[in-house]
Scaffold this active site. Structure first.
Site, PDB file in Angstrom:
ATOM      1  N   GLU A  13       0.866  -1.162   0.000  1.00 39.77           N
ATOM      2  CA  GLU A  13       0.000   0.000   0.000  1.00 39.77           C
ATOM      3  C   GLU A  13       0.904   1.214   0.000  1.00 39.77           C
ATOM      4  O   GLU A  13       1.705   1.401   0.901  1.00 39.77           O
ATOM      5  CB  GLU A  13      -0.873   0.000   1.251  1.00 39.77           C
ATOM      6  CG  GLU A  13      -1.803  -1.190   1.358  1.00 39.77           C
ATOM      7  CD  GLU A  13      -2.914  -1.159   0.330  1.00 39.77           C
ATOM      8  OE1 GLU A  13      -3.159  -0.090  -0.261  1.00 39.77           O
ATOM      9  OE2 GLU A  13      -3.529  -2.216   0.117  1.00 39.77           O
ATOM     10  N   CYS A  60      -5.604   6.371   5.693  1.00 35.12           N
ATOM     11  CA  CYS A  60      -5.239   5.172   4.959  1.00 35.12           C
ATOM     12  C   CYS A  60      -6.507   4.421   4.612  1.00 35.12           C
ATOM     13  O   CYS A  60      -7.346   4.188   5.470  1.00 35.12           O
ATOM     14  CB  CYS A  60      -4.345   4.283   5.814  1.00 35.12           C
ATOM     15  SG  CYS A  60      -4.105   2.679   5.068  1.00 35.12           S
ATOM     16  N   CYS A  63      -6.410   0.658   6.436  1.00 34.66           N
ATOM     17  CA  CYS A  63      -6.423   0.521   7.903  1.00 34.66           C
ATOM     18  C   CYS A  63      -7.351   1.558   8.510  1.00 34.66           C
ATOM     19  O   CYS A  63      -6.962   2.269   9.418  1.00 34.66           O
ATOM     20  CB  CYS A  63      -5.051   0.706   8.507  1.00 34.66           C
ATOM     21  SG  CYS A  63      -3.697   0.139   7.533  1.00 34.66           S
ATOM     22  N   HIS A  67      -6.675   4.071  12.552  1.00 31.11           N
ATOM     23  CA  HIS A  67      -6.479   5.498  12.813  1.00 31.11           C
ATOM     24  C   HIS A  67      -7.665   6.088  13.568  1.00 31.11           C
ATOM     25  O   HIS A  67      -7.522   7.084  14.265  1.00 31.11           O
ATOM     26  CB  HIS A  67      -6.224   6.253  11.509  1.00 31.11           C
ATOM     27  CG  HIS A  67      -4.850   6.002  10.954  1.00 31.11           C
ATOM     28  ND1 HIS A  67      -3.714   6.488  11.555  1.00 31.11           N
ATOM     29  CD2 HIS A  67      -4.429   5.291   9.891  1.00 31.11           C
ATOM     30  CE1 HIS A  67      -2.651   6.105  10.865  1.00 31.11           C
ATOM     31  NE2 HIS A  67      -3.054   5.353   9.850  1.00 31.11           N
ATOM     32  N   ARG A 480       0.164  -3.559  11.408  1.00 31.48           N
ATOM     33  CA  ARG A 480       1.560  -3.396  11.002  1.00 31.48           C
ATOM     34  C   ARG A 480       2.462  -2.908  12.112  1.00 31.48           C
ATOM     35  O   ARG A 480       3.649  -2.735  11.903  1.00 31.48           O
ATOM     36  CB  ARG A 480       1.630  -2.450   9.810  1.00 31.48           C
ATOM     37  CG  ARG A 480       1.035  -3.087   8.578  1.00 31.48           C
ATOM     38  CD  ARG A 480       0.692  -2.077   7.520  1.00 31.48           C
ATOM     39  NE  ARG A 480       0.217  -2.733   6.323  1.00 31.48           N
ATOM     40  CZ  ARG A 480      -1.064  -2.952   6.046  1.00 31.48           C
ATOM     41  NH1 ARG A 480      -1.989  -2.576   6.895  1.00 31.48           N
ATOM     42  NH2 ARG A 480      -1.420  -3.554   4.945  1.00 31.48           N
ATOM     43  N   SER A 503       4.712   2.152   9.718  1.00 31.18           N
ATOM     44  CA  SER A 503       5.669   2.080   8.616  1.00 31.18           C
ATOM     45  C   SER A 503       6.705   3.194   8.686  1.00 31.18           C
ATOM     46  O   SER A 503       7.739   3.102   8.043  1.00 31.18           O
ATOM     47  CB  SER A 503       4.950   2.076   7.273  1.00 31.18           C
ATOM     48  OG  SER A 503       4.221   0.865   7.159  1.00 31.18           O
ATOM     49  N   CYS A 547       3.015  -0.418   4.605  1.00 28.61           N
ATOM     50  CA  CYS A 547       1.806   0.328   4.286  1.00 28.61           C
ATOM     51  C   CYS A 547       2.193   1.773   4.386  1.00 28.61           C
ATOM     52  O   CYS A 547       2.171   2.364   5.453  1.00 28.61           O
ATOM     53  CB  CYS A 547       0.682   0.004   5.245  1.00 28.61           C
ATOM     54  SG  CYS A 547      -0.849   0.854   4.823  1.00 28.61           S
ATOM     55  N   CYS A 550      -0.620   5.526   4.676  1.00 30.37           N
ATOM     56  CA  CYS A 550      -0.890   6.574   5.647  1.00 30.37           C
ATOM     57  C   CYS A 550       0.219   7.563   5.549  1.00 30.37           C
ATOM     58  O   CYS A 550       0.196   8.622   6.116  1.00 30.37           O
ATOM     59  CB  CYS A 550      -1.053   6.085   7.065  1.00 30.37           C
ATOM     60  SG  CYS A 550      -0.276   4.588   7.521  1.00 30.37           S
TER      61      CYS A 550
END
Lengths: 568, 196
Positions: A13, A60, A63, A67, A480, A503, A547, A550
């Protein structure tokens, strides 16, 4: 020496660029560069903190819940709201389902193709595939006819040149080691997993109101009513459906995902010696098991240094800093020191070359991600960190599950510090959570029958009850890894907002001291057989489940291009 | 057939589509014109009730998670920002086989995006019987909750085009009464918070 550029890294992503030096068939140095979603703080400044989650949920696409959770926790922490037990249970269930779905989708749809050669599946014998499938699991979809059907479909699409989801890969690369039958079985399960996710999405719809974006989050609790007797709430019928969905989720994970994982891993044991990385692991911890401040957590928080499982340090949020020495930002206090996210600044300063460019200058600023550090050290976050911290903290079930996997693969605990370790830890966590989900559903049912129906603490809902100025932090163990939102509220409105996402921890660049980030460090010593087809680099990077979305600013993602790889 | 997931590709004898028409908005509302599909959906929902058998959803940038929604529908109208050789704000309509290649090059914050979604449905033999993509050419994808003036000017027309497309496909949308428009569901609060 060869300089390799992989840009963009596919099947993730967001947009990530990896550059690596390869010498003597191994990576000797690496740089991770990503685009960054910058500006959420600008969007949120001046807004009602109770609405913040609806915005952060959109940072994102994949996900969304994570958030939202981090945001409501940050605001609750700032204003002192305490969600009641039912809200805690609903949130645990929503988070666990999100994690389970993400992990399964990552394994089959983003990561499997690094290990599974889809084209090789065309030469599989369906009868032998059936025998293989039945030798590792009692999952019912395992007949010769079934696998022959999957193979036939694969053949049709390959002949028409419509590889679709299976385009963009290094088919036929010598690093693929699975026999054709294992490849065919994996392709079948790839397609089944798409069906399976329906159940998870259905469970989310019950728990969180409308899908695709859940709408039941609320600062101080949840907006999903619980009532035995009401149709438009979580009632006996929905509890029963949740139980069935949980059982189906567990069934698929224990009978398909885990056996596949073990089967694949048994052919790639060499990868237990590759991709170790920084060896420091950070976990904020999650899934509160009780109400009130500082509850016990099902997945404990903690810090491990230097791959030492004998000592779990207590996590201290004050020790987090973010560096921008190698990131395209400036700090007002200078770039040689990190600063705490609660004081976070986001002043872009792009000094990189004009795209498209050949090569980044790794001695200068080279990424849109900041470089988070804990006590000055780079930290890996994610399922491996969570399972290691739980294991080292004496978590009974995690110790059993990790022990089982190690035994079945015939390797020791040191094998966990690796690319393969990350893949295994993700599977173990998925199984652990699918087992745990049932207990939370049961508690919810018990509360409902005792007529304990409270889902929201509204004592702090009105801004007039808040202090004039308040700071808060919301932590969440996203699929993640460790996610933190920091909010500063003044006069009932957001004055500053910062997110430090998983990430960023893993994919961030070097810090002011020149220490590499986790991706960069994990790539060291990775073997690369053919610098024009660096599948080995993808294996290690994908094992982190990148990912960057975001993070992502905006990308022109033409997915039909094979990741551009250049050997300079 | 067992009750476990049905086979790959072949929809199977038990497969039926519970939704007759899905209108699915796509894009990220935090990224300027990228969110125009979601905005169009919010406005459509504010003006019209969702009739039985129809589904009107803001799919955001959820990628593969939207697969069940797409597979469950007989006909699908996607509403999205579309890059094309035309000035920003221009209306674009594509259908059937044209849709796949167009979304493959879609300006997107997600690599796992709409094209993968359609590919996966095709692989499983569950592409909708009819697929239409309606949208506008974006001007800016910078982070921000507002759209460019040209896209904003094109949005009412886009909503009308969606309504005509619905009629062309043999369905009918009923305008909400004034009172209902104020309080139809929780998503309207969120849409308001997001400035849609």
């Amino acid at each position: 020496m060869t300089h390799i550029v992989v840009d963009p890294v596919t099947r993730i992503e967001g947009h990530l660029r990896i550059e690596a030096e390869v010498d003597g068939g191994r990576v000797t140095d690496a740089w991770s560069s990503a685009t960054m979603f910058r500006g959420i703080e600008l969007i949120l400044k001046g807004r009602d903190p109770r609405d913040a989650w609806a915005f952060t949920q959109r940072i994102c696409g994949v996900c969304t819940t994570v958030h939202a959770i981090a945001s409501i926790r940050a605001v609750e922490n700032a204003i002192g709201a305490q969600p009641p037990q039912n809200a805690r249970l609903l949130r645990n269930l929503i988070m666990a389902y999100q994690c389970v779905q993400d992990h399964v989708i990552h394994f089959y749809h983003l990561h499997a193709l690094d290990w599974v050669d889809v084209v090789s599946a065309l030469s599989a014998d369906p009868a032998k595939t059936s025998a293989l499938a039945e030798s590792i699991s009692d999952w019912p979809l395992s007949g010769t006819k079934y696998f022959a059907g999957v193979k036939g479909r694969l053949k049709t699409f390959v002949e028409r040149g419509q590889l679709g989801p299976f385009a963009n890969a290094y088919w036929g690369h010598p690093a693929y080691l699975l026999p054709p039958e294992a490849n065919l079985m994996a392709v079948a399960h790839y397609l089944e997993a798409l069906d399976w996710q329906r159940d998870v999405i259905r469970a989310h719809a019950i728990l969180g109101g409308k899908n695709p974006h859940l709408q039941s989050f609320l600062v101080g609790g949840m907006a999903t009513p619980i009532d035995l007797d009401r149709q438009a709430s979580i009632n006996d019928g929905s509890i029963e459906e949740l139980r069935q969905l949980a059982a189906k989720a567990k069934d698929f994970v224990s009978k398909v995902y885990i056996p596949d994982l073990l089967a694949v891993a048994s052919f790639y044991k060499a990868w237990a010696g590759v991709g170790g990385g920084v060896g420091n692991y950070l976990v904020y911890g999650d899934y509160p098991e009780d109400d009130g401040p500082n509850p016990p957590l099902f997945l404990p928080s903690g810090v491990l240094r230097n791959k030492d499982l004998s000592k779990v340090e207590k996590f201290d949020a004050a020790k987090i800093t973010e560096h921008v020495k190698h990131s395209w930002y400036d700090y007002s206090s200078g770039d040689d020191k990190g600063i705490h996210p609660s004081q976070g600044e986001t002043k872009p300063n792009y000094t990189g070359p004009t795209p498209p460019y050949e090569k980044l200058d790794g001695t200068a600023k080279y990424s849109w991600l900041k470089a988070p550090r804990y006590d000055g050290l780079p930290m890996e976050v994610g399922p491996l960190s969570r399972m290691l911290v739980a294991y080292a903290s004496g978590h009974t079930r995690v110790k059993e599950l990790v022990g089982d996997v190690l035994k079945k693969l015939g390797v020791g605990p040191e094998a966990l510090f690796s690319t393969l370790g990350r893949v295994a830890a993700r599977g173990i966590e998925t199984l652990l959570l699918t087992e745990k989900i049932e207990g939370w559903i049961d508690q919810l049912a018990v509360n409902m029958h005792r007529r304990q129906l409270k889902i929201h603490d509204n004592s702090k809902w009105e801004p007039s009850t808040w202090p004039k100025e308040a700071m808060g932090v919301g932590f969440h163990e996203a699929p993640r890894g460790a996610l933190g939102h920091w909010v500063h509220i003044v006069d009932g409105a957001i004055a500053n907002y910062q997110c430090v996402v998983p990430s960023t921890w893993n994919a961030g660049p070097r810090d002011a001291q020149g220490r590499r980030g986790p991706y960069e460090e994990a790539l060291l010593n990775t073997p690369v057989a053919d610098p024009t087809k660096p599948i080995e680099i993808l294996r290690t990077i994908h094992s982190f489940d990148p990912c960057i979305a975001c993070g992502v600013h905006v990308v022109d993602a033409r997915r039909n291009l094979l990741a551009k790889v250049r050997a300079v | 057939m067992t009750s476990t997931p049905s086979s790959s590709g072949n929809p199977g004898p038990g497969f039926r589509r519970p939704v007759r028409l899905l209108i699915l908005g796509l894009g990220n509302v935090l990224c300027g014109d990228d969110g125009l599909g979601a905005v169009a959906i919010a406005r459509l929902r504010a003006r019209y009730e969702t009739p039985e058998g129809m589904s009107i959803l803001d799919g955001g940038t959820l990628g593969l998670s939207l697969l069940p929604y797409v597979e469950d529908a007989e006909k699908v109208i996607l509403v999205d920002s579309i890059r094309a050789e035309a000035p920003p704000g221009s209306f674009v309509r594509l259908e059937g086989e044209e849709v796949g290649p167009a979304v493959a090059g879609r300006l997107s914050v997600h690599q796992v995006g709409v094209a993968d979604l359609l590919d996966a449905a095709r692989w499983r033999g569950r592409l909708p019987e009819e697929l239409v993509l309606l949208g506008l050419v974006p001007e800016t994808l910078e982070v921000g909750l507002t759209r460019s003036a040209r896209v904003e000017a094109g949005l009412p027309g886009l909503v009308d085009r969606v309504v005509s497309e619905v009629s062309r496909l043999g369905f009918e949308l009923h305008p909400r009464s004034h009172d209902a428009a104020c309080d139809f569901d929780r998503s309207s609060d969120l849409a308001r918070a997001l400035g849609l």
